[in-house]
Design an enzyme around this catalytic site. Structure first.
Site, short mmCIF file in Angstrom:
data_model
loop_
_atom_site.label_atom_id
_atom_site.label_comp_id
_atom_site.label_asym_id
_atom_site.label_seq_id
_atom_site.Cartn_x
_atom_site.Cartn_y
_atom_site.Cartn_z
N HIS A 166 0.84 -1.19 0.00
CA HIS A 166 0.00 0.00 0.00
C HIS A 166 0.88 1.25 0.00
O HIS A 166 2.04 1.21 0.41
CB HIS A 166 -0.91 0.00 1.23
CG HIS A 166 -2.02 -0.99 1.16
ND1 HIS A 166 -3.09 -0.96 2.01
CD2 HIS A 166 -2.23 -2.06 0.33
CE1 HIS A 166 -3.92 -1.95 1.73
NE2 HIS A 166 -3.41 -2.63 0.71
N CYS A 224 -5.86 1.94 5.95
CA CYS A 224 -6.57 0.72 6.32
C CYS A 224 -6.06 0.22 7.67
O CYS A 224 -5.14 0.80 8.27
CB CYS A 224 -6.40 -0.35 5.25
SG CYS A 224 -4.71 -0.99 5.15
N GLU A 244 0.91 3.86 1.88
CA GLU A 244 1.40 4.28 3.19
C GLU A 244 2.58 3.41 3.65
O GLU A 244 3.54 3.92 4.22
CB GLU A 244 0.29 4.23 4.23
CG GLU A 244 -0.92 5.08 3.89
CD GLU A 244 -2.01 4.29 3.17
OE1 GLU A 244 -3.20 4.56 3.42
OE2 GLU A 244 -1.67 3.39 2.38
N CYS A 257 -2.28 -0.46 7.57
CA CYS A 257 -1.42 0.72 7.47
C CYS A 257 -1.43 1.56 8.73
O CYS A 257 -0.39 2.10 9.14
CB CYS A 257 -1.83 1.56 6.25
SG CYS A 257 -1.49 0.74 4.68
#
Length: 204
Positions: free
Chosen positions: A96, A126, A98, A129
């Site tokens: 992801h 999420c 992040e 993260c």
């Protein structure tokens, strides 16, 4: 505002001053009210600037067929880590924006502790993260639009203020939310159109 903690403290102070502004003005203290509004606007302009950098990365993800999420990590007003979604490219569910940005920031600092750093993400982080942000010791998370399915700050759960953890995060949401949301909507609209076209072709 040399750190994420200082930035958050300044913002909260400014907000409090703004809330009390009518009382200040009623007793003739107009300067305090103006100063609070001025510093609040400076802080918000900083957030918008760095979110714009994250949006550029989200657009890059879009162009590569990835879910358009971008992220940057900032320390002392400098970007020290950048990332955008690369789950399809890397065939990695954890790739992801992040996660990539925080890993890059840790490499820049040569330290996994990202103390006094701010994480900007175009989408509410999420569960994975935001948990990583806690472990990285991020001080402040600033995000664009909410993620009702997986958001770990406010939407699905709030993992930023768990009492049993030895680190908590400050969170600010809604920065450039319209732009982030529009990008997400355009991406998934294109995917639906492509899937419908493929489905139609298969029935011919």
């Amino acid at each position: 505002m040399g750190s994420g903690f200082d930035s958050q403290a300044a913002q909260l102070s400014a907000r409090g001053s703004m809330d009390r502004a009518p009382d200040y003005e009623s007793v003739g203290c107009r300067f305090d009210s103006y100063r609070a509004r001025f510093f609040y606007q400076v802080i918000m302009n900083n957030h918008k600037h760095f979110m714009s950098q994250a949006l550029k990365l989200a657009e890059k993800a879009y162009q590569q067929g990835e879910v358009p999420v971008g992220a940057v990590v900032v320390k002392d007003h400098q970007i020290i880590g950048r990332g955008y979604n690369q789950t399809e490219l890397l065939k990695d569910a954890s790739a992801h924006a992040e996660m990539i940005a925080m890993t890059a920031a840790a490499q820049t600092l040569k330290n996994w502790r990202l103390t006094d750093c701010i994480l900007y993400s175009t989408l509410e982080p999420c569960l994975m993260c935001i948990s990583a942000a806690v472990l990285f010791r991020i001080s402040l998370v600033v995000y664009g639009t909410e993620d009702p399915k997986f958001g770990g700050c406010v939407s699905l759960a709030n993992l930023t203020q768990i009492d049993k953890l030895n680190h908590k995060l400050a969170v600010i949401g809604g920065i450039q939310a319209d732009k982030s949301k529009s990008l997400m909507q355009a991406f998934f609209r294109e995917r639906r159109d492509e899937n419908q076209k493929k489905s139609g072709d298969n029935h011919e």
